[in-house]
Motif scaffolding. Structure first.
Motif, PDB file in Angstrom:
ATOM      1  N   LEU A 456       7.596 -17.915  12.104  1.00 48.93           N
ATOM      2  CA  LEU A 456       8.986 -17.702  12.517  1.00 48.93           C
ATOM      3  C   LEU A 456       9.684 -19.049  12.703  1.00 48.93           C
ATOM      4  CD1 LEU A 456       8.773 -14.768  15.077  1.00 48.93           C
ATOM      5  CD2 LEU A 456       9.949 -14.739  12.889  1.00 48.93           C
ATOM      6  N   MET A 457      10.880 -19.149  12.162  1.00 47.02           N
ATOM      7  CA  MET A 457      11.604 -20.420  12.206  1.00 47.02           C
ATOM      8  C   MET A 457      12.888 -20.267  13.010  1.00 47.02           C
ATOM      9  SD  MET A 457      11.350 -21.280   8.176  1.00 47.02           S
ATOM     10  CE  MET A 457       9.791 -21.434   7.339  1.00 47.02           C
ATOM     11  N   LYS A 458      13.246 -21.327  13.695  1.00 45.57           N
ATOM     12  CA  LYS A 458      14.478 -21.324  14.473  1.00 45.57           C
ATOM     13  C   LYS A 458      15.381 -22.445  13.949  1.00 45.57           C
ATOM     14  CE  LYS A 458      15.938 -21.166  19.334  1.00 45.57           C
ATOM     15  NZ  LYS A 458      15.491 -21.447  20.713  1.00 45.57           N
ATOM     16  N   THR A 459      16.552 -22.087  13.490  1.00 50.84           N
ATOM     17  CA  THR A 459      17.484 -23.097  12.969  1.00 50.84           C
ATOM     18  C   THR A 459      18.066 -23.911  14.123  1.00 50.84           C
ATOM     19  OG1 THR A 459      19.430 -21.671  13.094  1.00 50.84           O
ATOM     20  CG2 THR A 459      18.126 -21.562  11.054  1.00 50.84           C
ATOM     21  N   SER A 460      18.726 -25.015  13.795  1.00 51.37           N
ATOM     22  CA  SER A 460      19.333 -25.853  14.844  1.00 51.37           C
ATOM     23  C   SER A 460      20.470 -25.118  15.541  1.00 51.37           C
ATOM     24  CB  SER A 460      19.834 -27.169  14.244  1.00 51.37           C
ATOM     25  OG  SER A 460      20.760 -26.909  13.203  1.00 51.37           O
ATOM     26  N   ASN A 461      20.927 -24.011  14.932  1.00 55.61           N
ATOM     27  CA  ASN A 461      21.977 -23.182  15.547  1.00 55.61           C
ATOM     28  C   ASN A 461      21.381 -22.093  16.451  1.00 55.61           C
ATOM     29  OD1 ASN A 461      23.888 -24.583  13.960  1.00 55.61           O
ATOM     30  ND2 ASN A 461      23.413 -23.237  12.227  1.00 55.61           N
ATOM     31  N   GLY A 462      20.042 -22.103  16.603  1.00 55.16           N
ATOM     32  CA  GLY A 462      19.395 -21.139  17.504  1.00 55.16           C
ATOM     33  C   GLY A 462      19.104 -19.788  16.886  1.00 55.16           C
ATOM     34  N   LYS A 463      19.284 -19.663  15.555  1.00 56.72           N
ATOM     35  CA  LYS A 463      19.028 -18.383  14.878  1.00 56.72           C
ATOM     36  C   LYS A 463      17.574 -18.334  14.398  1.00 56.72           C
ATOM     37  CE  LYS A 463      23.385 -16.795  14.739  1.00 56.72           C
ATOM     38  NZ  LYS A 463      23.785 -15.540  15.365  1.00 56.72           N
ATOM     39  N   TYR A 464      16.918 -17.162  14.588  1.00 58.00           N
ATOM     40  CA  TYR A 464      15.539 -17.002  14.132  1.00 58.00           C
ATOM     41  C   TYR A 464      15.509 -16.474  12.690  1.00 58.00           C
ATOM     42  CZ  TYR A 464      13.365 -18.002  18.607  1.00 58.00           C
ATOM     43  OH  TYR A 464      12.917 -18.637  19.736  1.00 58.00           O
ATOM     44  N   ILE A 465      14.649 -17.096  11.885  1.00 55.52           N
ATOM     45  CA  ILE A 465      14.478 -16.693  10.491  1.00 55.52           C
ATOM     46  C   ILE A 465      13.045 -16.205  10.305  1.00 55.52           C
ATOM     47  CG2 ILE A 465      14.543 -17.489   8.064  1.00 55.52           C
ATOM     48  CD1 ILE A 465      17.277 -17.780   9.348  1.00 55.52           C
ATOM     49  N   ALA A 487      13.588 -23.921   7.275  1.00 56.51           N
ATOM     50  CA  ALA A 487      14.690 -23.643   8.199  1.00 56.51           C
ATOM     51  C   ALA A 487      14.457 -24.219   9.590  1.00 56.51           C
ATOM     52  CB  ALA A 487      14.920 -22.134   8.310  1.00 56.51           C
ATOM     53  N   GLU A 488      13.198 -24.470   9.940  1.00 52.33           N
ATOM     54  CA  GLU A 488      12.872 -24.894  11.304  1.00 52.33           C
ATOM     55  C   GLU A 488      13.641 -26.168  11.691  1.00 52.33           C
ATOM     56  OE1 GLU A 488      11.511 -24.859  14.996  1.00 52.33           O
ATOM     57  OE2 GLU A 488      10.984 -23.264  13.589  1.00 52.33           O
ATOM     58  N   GLY A 489      14.500 -26.038  12.739  1.00 55.10           N
ATOM     59  CA  GLY A 489      15.251 -27.182  13.250  1.00 55.10           C
ATOM     60  C   GLY A 489      16.361 -27.675  12.330  1.00 55.10           C
ATOM     61  N   ARG A 490      16.634 -26.926  11.268  1.00 50.06           N
ATOM     62  CA  ARG A 490      17.655 -27.329  10.291  1.00 50.06           C
ATOM     63  C   ARG A 490      18.943 -26.533  10.518  1.00 50.06           C
ATOM     64  NH1 ARG A 490      15.371 -31.734   7.417  1.00 50.06           N
ATOM     65  NH2 ARG A 490      13.158 -31.304   7.096  1.00 50.06           N
ATOM     66  N   GLN A 491      20.046 -27.062  10.006  1.00 50.95           N
ATOM     67  CA  GLN A 491      21.326 -26.362  10.213  1.00 50.95           C
ATOM     68  C   GLN A 491      21.520 -25.175   9.270  1.00 50.95           C
ATOM     69  OE1 GLN A 491      20.844 -29.493   9.116  1.00 50.95           O
ATOM     70  NE2 GLN A 491      22.635 -30.335   8.054  1.00 50.95           N
ATOM     71  N   PHE A 492      20.731 -25.104   8.171  1.00 52.37           N
ATOM     72  CA  PHE A 492      20.809 -23.963   7.246  1.00 52.37           C
ATOM     73  C   PHE A 492      19.458 -23.804   6.545  1.00 52.37           C
ATOM     74  CE2 PHE A 492      22.398 -27.696   4.944  1.00 52.37           C
ATOM     75  CZ  PHE A 492      21.596 -27.694   3.801  1.00 52.37           C
ATOM     76  N   VAL A 493      19.318 -22.677   5.832  1.00 48.65           N
ATOM     77  CA  VAL A 493      18.066 -22.373   5.122  1.00 48.65           C
ATOM     78  C   VAL A 493      18.098 -23.002   3.730  1.00 48.65           C
ATOM     79  CG1 VAL A 493      16.573 -20.525   4.226  1.00 48.65           C
ATOM     80  CG2 VAL A 493      17.851 -20.173   6.346  1.00 48.65           C
ATOM     81  N   SER A 494      17.004 -23.673   3.378  1.00 48.80           N
ATOM     82  CA  SER A 494      16.853 -24.185   2.019  1.00 48.80           C
ATOM     83  C   SER A 494      15.530 -23.662   1.463  1.00 48.80           C
ATOM     84  CB  SER A 494      16.887 -25.715   2.008  1.00 48.80           C
ATOM     85  OG  SER A 494      15.712 -26.223   2.612  1.00 48.80           O
ATOM     86  N   LEU A 538      20.652 -11.711  -5.284  1.00 49.85           N
ATOM     87  CA  LEU A 538      19.513 -11.136  -4.563  1.00 49.85           C
ATOM     88  C   LEU A 538      19.713 -11.087  -3.048  1.00 49.85           C
ATOM     89  CD1 LEU A 538      16.662 -12.880  -6.582  1.00 49.85           C
ATOM     90  CD2 LEU A 538      16.944 -10.415  -6.403  1.00 49.85           C
ATOM     91  N   GLN A 539      20.467 -12.052  -2.506  1.00 47.53           N
ATOM     92  CA  GLN A 539      20.572 -12.107  -1.041  1.00 47.53           C
ATOM     93  C   GLN A 539      21.945 -11.660  -0.528  1.00 47.53           C
ATOM     94  OE1 GLN A 539      19.453 -16.125   0.032  1.00 47.53           O
ATOM     95  NE2 GLN A 539      21.257 -17.039  -0.888  1.00 47.53           N
ATOM     96  N   GLU A 540      22.634 -10.892  -1.354  1.00 46.24           N
ATOM     97  CA  GLU A 540      23.974 -10.400  -0.993  1.00 46.24           C
ATOM     98  C   GLU A 540      24.027  -9.719   0.368  1.00 46.24           C
ATOM     99  OE1 GLU A 540      26.738  -9.431  -4.891  1.00 46.24           O
ATOM    100  OE2 GLU A 540      25.337  -7.920  -4.165  1.00 46.24           O
ATOM    101  N   HIS A 541      23.020  -8.875   0.637  1.00 48.32           N
ATOM    102  CA  HIS A 541      23.069  -8.067   1.873  1.00 48.32           C
ATOM    103  C   HIS A 541      22.485  -8.796   3.093  1.00 48.32           C
ATOM    104  CE1 HIS A 541      18.996  -7.337   0.435  1.00 48.32           C
ATOM    105  NE2 HIS A 541      18.681  -7.017   1.681  1.00 48.32           N
ATOM    106  N   LEU A 542      21.999 -10.029   2.924  1.00 40.31           N
ATOM    107  CA  LEU A 542      21.457 -10.773   4.064  1.00 40.31           C
ATOM    108  C   LEU A 542      22.581 -11.314   4.941  1.00 40.31           C
ATOM    109  CD1 LEU A 542      18.596 -12.957   2.462  1.00 40.31           C
ATOM    110  CD2 LEU A 542      18.336 -10.809   3.688  1.00 40.31           C
ATOM    111  N   SER A 543      22.267 -11.540   6.210  1.00 40.67           N
ATOM    112  CA  SER A 543      23.243 -12.195   7.096  1.00 40.67           C
ATOM    113  C   SER A 543      23.451 -13.622   6.596  1.00 40.67           C
ATOM    114  CB  SER A 543      22.699 -12.254   8.530  1.00 40.67           C
ATOM    115  OG  SER A 543      22.419 -10.955   8.988  1.00 40.67           O
ATOM    116  N   ASP A 544      24.615 -14.179   6.870  1.00 43.07           N
ATOM    117  CA  ASP A 544      24.948 -15.494   6.340  1.00 43.07           C
ATOM    118  C   ASP A 544      23.924 -16.559   6.770  1.00 43.07           C
ATOM    119  OD1 ASP A 544      26.907 -17.018   4.765  1.00 43.07           O
ATOM    120  OD2 ASP A 544      27.125 -18.144   6.633  1.00 43.07           O
ATOM    121  N   PHE A 545      23.453 -16.481   8.031  1.00 45.03           N
ATOM    122  CA  PHE A 545      22.531 -17.515   8.521  1.00 45.03           C
ATOM    123  C   PHE A 545      21.142 -17.415   7.865  1.00 45.03           C
ATOM    124  CE2 PHE A 545      21.621 -14.012  11.469  1.00 45.03           C
ATOM    125  CZ  PHE A 545      20.244 -14.057  11.594  1.00 45.03           C
TER     126      PHE A 545
END
Length: 588
Positions: A456-465, A487-494, A538-545
């Motif tokens: 489980l990863m947590k972005t720098s914005n506090g969102k869990y991925i 994504a861990e500690g990053r501002q977005f997912v790569s 493919l990721q159309e229905h995913l949340s933006d974060f």
């Protein structure tokens, strides 16, 4: 009871001349052994092991690809009361040496030249290893170093054997975890772990005419999933064929025509994506027919899943859909497959629903090496797509702290070999095994896996991925072979993306894009844009974060030999993140 005894005695008495196993001969034809002949070879091998000084609780290792010799050696070792130690055939010499030394294995079965050479070097170091047995005469051996061909090793041994008596809690095998993190640990599984798990499966499914089934051993026998499944099939009197080279899976399916086979999600994803790709390339009429057939199949599958009657009109449509579309898909897989256990990672509901609509039941399950494979799985009816099914009889599951799945039951290991601290760390004070996976139950009591807790990863914005779900979604596409999310500690997912080079090559040819090498090709704007479009779709229905905002296309696959993936094709995330740190930093 001894696992070997439970499998062999019952079946030899019940149907001595019925076929037990099948394997490919040098001339390319398939040969079967009857239960009587199979038992005789197992007992001769066991007698030869005894003559070579193998005693009760000694460790006997197997370092080989799948083969008839693999399963014979496994059952023979257990028959004399020894403990089988499987080693992945893809492990390098250093990894094999670690397992041999840690387990103190005395005898080893080697499959090919590379494996024999590695064993020979280990034997020369005068550790625990005393004898090397080689399954094929094509391998060149040095007989002066206690090396024997299996055929010669058992030639003069007695086919009569008194099987060593075993209690439920006696150790049957040490299976070393391939481990996406850390050093491999020897998981101690008992005779009772296997036998109780087998009985639980038969109680759960209530198979009809199981003795008529034919399973193809396609995944590595050194992994708990295939080994448990193949032994379960033999225990139930079904035939098992052994595929030595997994590259030949397509041809073998058509030759052997199995009715059952366990596989990992990637196998189903590739078949699914391949079928959709082919349908997409067809004429508009063919596309319409395909889509109509799939929709018809889904309606039928849903009625069957819920045990509802199928109206006559829909039955007629089903016959037409099968004749025009589904029979062709099924023929490519041998034409008789109906039951496919699947584990190792999550599988998207659209994939399981598609196979169900074709008339092939994927039994999605969840388990670990430490739990003798299966904990939960799809029943034949009333299962829920997108879940991991319901607990087997004799298995208890609860959701603990941090949503961790914790379990008790028949299949839970005794512990890690010679690792008391690591063993204590994975059990709660009240005796529940901590799986390290996060999950929840739906309202119908099905287990839903959300992710590996460590992953489980947590972005720098506090969102869990939860990376596995997103990676799974993206690898359902035929152009993506492997993917690692960051994504861990990053501002977005790569992501690091390994293309499916086979499909990408076809795309280059169709679009007249010149090919030089993959290093240059994956950097071309046309290719990068192709992947941007596919990922966006493919990721159309995913949340933006959750969406992958940037990615890098890799010029080659992640490899087992380099330690980037495990032998069961799971990415070792920490290895990949460390190795490609520079590439990852450039995306931020």
């Amino acid at each position: 009871m001894n696992l070997a005894e439970a499998i062999i005695h019952k079946n030899v008495e019940k149907h001595p001349v019925k076929s037990a196993i099948g394997f490919k001969k040098k001339d390319g034809t398939w040969k079967e052994l009857s239960w009587k002949k199979f038992a005789e070879i197992v007992f001769k091998t066991a007698s030869a092991l005894k003559d070579a000084g193998v005693r009760e609780n000694d460790k006997v290792a197997i370092y080989s690809d799948n083969s008839a010799e693999w399963i014979i050696f496994d059952l023979a070792s257990m028959a004399v009361g020894a403990v089988t130690v499987p080693i992945y055939s893809t492990n390098n010499a250093e990894q094999a040496e670690y397992i041999i030394n840690d387990s103190q294995a005395k005898v080893i079965l080697a499959g090919d030249q590379m494996q024999y050479d590695a064993c020979l070097e280990i034997l020369k170091k005068e550790n625990s290893l005393q004898t090397i047995i080689v399954s094929k005469k094509a391998v060149w051996i040095k007989k002066e170093f206690s090396s024997f061909y299996l055929e010669d090793f058992i030639a003069k041994a007695s086919p009569k054997l008194e099987i060593c008596k075993k209690e439920t809690g006696d150790t049957a095998t040490l299976i070393y975890t391939s481990g996406t993190t850390g050093t491999p640990k020897g998981v101690i599984l008992t005779h009772g772990n296997f036998l109780k798990a087998f009985d639980a499966h038969f109680e759960f499914f209530r198979f009809k005419n199981f003795e008529e089934e034919l399973s193809l051993a396609f995944l590595p026998l050194s992994h708990v999933f295939e080994r448990s499944w193949s032994l379960l099939c033999l225990y139930g009197g079904a035939r098992v064929y052994f595929l030595e080279d997994t590259k030949n899976i397509a041809k073998t399916l058509e030759e052997v025509k199995p009715t059952m086979m366990c596989a990992v999600p990637r196998f189903f994803q590739k078949v699914y994506a391949g079928v959709l790709e082919k349908a997409e390339e067809g004429s508009s009429l063919k596309k319409k027919i395909f889509n109509w057939a799939v929709e018809t199949g889904k309606q039928i599958a849903e009625l069957k899943r819920n045990e509802h009657p199928i109206p006559l009109g829909l039955q007629l449509k089903e016959s037409i859909a099968d004749m025009m579309v589904f029979s062709k898909i099924k023929e490519k897989m041998g034409g008789r497959l109906w039951f496919l256990p699947c584990g190792g990672a999550s599988l998207s509901p659209e994939v399981t629903l598609f196979f169900e609509s074709v008339g092939i039941h994927i039994t999605v399950g969840y388990g670990l090496t430490e739990t003798t494979a299966t904990l939960t799985l799809f029943p034949l009816i009333h299962f829920e797509h997108g879940t991991s099914g319901k607990p087997l009889p004799g298995v208890e599951v609860r959701i603990g702290e941090n949503d961790e799945i914790q379990v008790k039951g028949n299949g839970i290991m005794k512990g890690y070999y010679n690792k008391p601290e690591e063993t204590r760390a994975v059990f709660t004070e009240d005796g529940w095994f901590k799986t390290g996976d996060a999950g929840k139950f739906d309202e119908k009591g099905n287990l839903v896996i959300t992710d590996r807790i460590k992953d489980l990863m947590k972005t720098s914005n506090g969102k869990y991925i939860a990376p596995q779900q997103i990676e799974n979604l993206l690898t359902n596409n035929n152009y993506i072979q492997q993917i690692v999310l960051i994504a861990e500690g990053r501002q977005f997912v790569s992501a690091l993306i390994v293309p499916n080079f086979e499909f990408l090559k076809e795309y280059l040819n169709k679009n007249n894009i010149p090919f030089t090498n993959w290093e240059e090709t994956v950097k071309k704007d046309q290719i990068v844009n192709l992947y941007k479009e596919k990922i966006k779709e493919l990721q159309e229905h995913l949340s933006d974060f959750e969406k992958v905002k940037k990615f890098t296309l890799m010029p080659s696959e992640f490899e087992i030999g380099t330690g980037e993936i495990t032998p069961t094709l799971k990415v070792k995330r920490n290895v990949v993140l460390k190795k490609y740190a520079d590439i990852i930093e450039k995306m931020y």
